[in-house]
Design a protein around this motif. Sequence first.
Motif, PDB file in Angstrom:
ATOM      1  N   ASP A 154      32.836  28.252 -23.287  1.00  0.00           N
ATOM      2  CA  ASP A 154      32.370  29.628 -23.074  1.00  0.00           C
ATOM      3  C   ASP A 154      31.009  29.643 -22.388  1.00  0.00           C
ATOM      4  OD1 ASP A 154      34.694  30.521 -24.280  1.00  0.00           O
ATOM      5  OD2 ASP A 154      33.719  31.031 -26.195  1.00  0.00           O
ATOM      6  N   GLN A 161      29.778  27.355 -20.416  1.00  0.00           N
ATOM      7  CA  GLN A 161      29.945  26.935 -19.017  1.00  0.00           C
ATOM      8  C   GLN A 161      30.444  28.082 -18.160  1.00  0.00           C
ATOM      9  OE1 GLN A 161      28.606  23.869 -18.399  1.00  0.00           O
ATOM     10  NE2 GLN A 161      28.274  24.147 -20.594  1.00  0.00           N
ATOM     11  N   GLU A 162      31.356  28.863 -18.716  1.00  0.00           N
ATOM     12  CA  GLU A 162      31.900  30.022 -18.001  1.00  0.00           C
ATOM     13  C   GLU A 162      30.804  31.059 -17.760  1.00  0.00           C
ATOM     14  OE1 GLU A 162      36.038  32.405 -18.240  1.00  0.00           O
ATOM     15  OE2 GLU A 162      34.854  32.382 -20.096  1.00  0.00           O
ATOM     16  N   GLN A 163      29.952  31.289 -18.771  1.00  0.00           N
ATOM     17  CA  GLN A 163      28.861  32.256 -18.639  1.00  0.00           C
ATOM     18  C   GLN A 163      27.865  31.810 -17.577  1.00  0.00           C
ATOM     19  OE1 GLN A 163      27.300  32.787 -22.573  1.00  0.00           O
ATOM     20  NE2 GLN A 163      29.083  33.938 -23.269  1.00  0.00           N
ATOM     21  N   GLN A 164      27.563  30.498 -17.529  1.00  0.00           N
ATOM     22  CA  GLN A 164      26.649  29.984 -16.520  1.00  0.00           C
ATOM     23  C   GLN A 164      27.231  30.163 -15.118  1.00  0.00           C
ATOM     24  OE1 GLN A 164      25.800  25.900 -17.499  1.00  0.00           O
ATOM     25  NE2 GLN A 164      23.933  26.454 -18.590  1.00  0.00           N
ATOM     26  N   ALA A 165      28.519  29.947 -14.973  1.00  0.00           N
ATOM     27  CA  ALA A 165      29.169  30.085 -13.666  1.00  0.00           C
ATOM     28  C   ALA A 165      29.167  31.534 -13.204  1.00  0.00           C
ATOM     29  CB  ALA A 165      30.587  29.551 -13.738  1.00  0.00           C
ATOM     30  N   ASP A 166      29.257  32.472 -14.159  1.00  0.00           N
ATOM     31  CA  ASP A 166      29.275  33.906 -13.817  1.00  0.00           C
ATOM     32  C   ASP A 166      27.883  34.425 -13.475  1.00  0.00           C
ATOM     33  OD1 ASP A 166      31.992  33.942 -14.235  1.00  0.00           O
ATOM     34  OD2 ASP A 166      31.869  34.832 -16.235  1.00  0.00           O
TER      35      ASP A 166
END
Length: 74
Positions: free
Chosen positions: A66, A68-73
């Motif tokens: 989660d 990692q996904e937030q950092q990518a967004d």
Amino acid sequence: MSQITEIEKFRVPLGGQEVELQQIEHAEGAMNMLRIRIREGKRFTIFDLDPLTARQWGLTMQRWADAQEQQADA
């Protein structure tokens, strides 16, 4: 004798390791275990996890994914 039931099997895209998740049910009524088998070529790594450890491992992996996904967004 124990009964082994396959839960999931997949290949890791980077590295190509084959990962199998299995449920181990012991005949004598002992605690069910989650077996994680990782195959790298001819080498196997096997973990048998109790339910509490499997939950902790799973939650930690979910939190990491989660984040990692937030950092990518961002």
